[in-house]
Motif scaffolding. Sequence first.
Motif, mmCIF file in Angstrom:
data_model
loop_
_atom_site.group_PDB
_atom_site.id
_atom_site.type_symbol
_atom_site.label_atom_id
_atom_site.label_comp_id
_atom_site.label_asym_id
_atom_site.label_seq_id
_atom_site.Cartn_x
_atom_site.Cartn_y
_atom_site.Cartn_z
ATOM 1 N N UNK A 271 -8.997 -1.926 49.668
ATOM 2 C CA UNK A 271 -9.446 -1.169 48.505
ATOM 3 C C UNK A 271 -8.640 -0.957 47.910
ATOM 4 N N UNK A 272 -7.576 -0.038 48.415
ATOM 5 C CA UNK A 272 -6.491 0.504 47.619
ATOM 6 C C UNK A 272 -5.168 0.014 47.680
ATOM 7 N N UNK A 273 -5.143 -1.111 48.795
ATOM 8 C CA UNK A 273 -3.879 -1.654 48.849
ATOM 9 C C UNK A 273 -2.806 -0.990 49.771
ATOM 10 N N UNK A 274 -3.071 0.290 50.052
ATOM 11 C CA UNK A 274 -2.157 1.270 50.639
ATOM 12 C C UNK A 274 -2.671 1.300 52.241
ATOM 13 N N UNK A 275 -1.456 1.746 53.013
ATOM 14 C CA UNK A 275 -1.751 2.011 54.381
ATOM 15 C C UNK A 275 -3.103 3.013 54.724
#
Length: 346
Positions: A271-275
């Motif tokens: 959803x966020x593309x972050x870790x």
Amino acid sequence: MSEVQSINLITKATDPIYIGTGGYTIGRVDNTIVRDPISRIPKIPGTSLAGTWRYFMALQLQSYFKDEYRSDRKKRGEDYNPDHPDKKIDYLFNKSVDGWWNSIEGNRFAALNCAGQDDYPNMRTMNDFEDERSRHCGNCIVCKSFGYSKSDKSEQGLLSFTDLNILFFPVYTRKGTKWITSESILQEAGLIPSNQAKDEEVIFVNEEVKEGKFLNLGWLNLPMKKQTLKFGIPNGCELTNNQIVIVPDHLISQIINSNLEVRTSVSIDPNTGAAKDGALFTSEAIPRTTVFYGKVHIFERSELKHTDICNALCDSKQYYESLGIGGMTTRGFGRMKVQINCIGVK
Ligand SMILES: [Zn+2]
């Protein structure tokens, strides 16, 4: 029972190799790799080798079929009714390829499904020709070499793979990368005759060294002695005499295990593309340029000779250089070069 021929395998990793145990955490590593239970030295189990090679052999066999043969299964069913095997087999194969593969009658029944798991072992070997479901044909060289079981017939495979054990393992030293091995590993690989291991606290290098000189293997610093190699380095290792260091048997497991590749990764939140929070994990792997040795035992049965099976292994081994073995092959793991020699196989 027919005669067995044993063929040496030498493989050299071109990527780190990860064959996981699944679900164990040892020390700081979450995803651990398969090890020999006695020596604790990592290895590639024979089951991984057999599973991948079966798939690669089926891929290679399929690559010889004509496209129209693959796309028009109805036509294939009409023309190649197994009860009327009067049509010429070479119709199925690309003339340009002209492999010896088309000399084996059973190969015309092959499907890519001969590679994987047989979902319909209760069906007969050759009855339902247009059936697309996942099944083993029980006739082609893949089924014969690796075995199959159907309701009307089952045969044990003609191939048996040993585990691939480490022969030479790369360690960074102040004199550049050296590949370590030990007397007992060399004996097991059949490169030197068995003798009483000296097991001194000293490492042997194939060059002149002054008295009292040390070499570091990772964190371990050991005195060096000169010893000319008493064996020829097998084909496929791509190493020179001066790159090989013989270490004491009781230390090799320790040195290998402290020089494995350890990677820390993190899962990504889609959803966020972050870790993702709390999704940090570590994996260990056998580093690239490690050399392994093993054996494959080939049996034979009237319709399939040792040479046919060995040739099929040779022709399909190149998939190890692109598709690889073990886990995380989509993330740059698992590729290796395989050396197998069919010359001398009768
Ligand atoms: Zn088959």
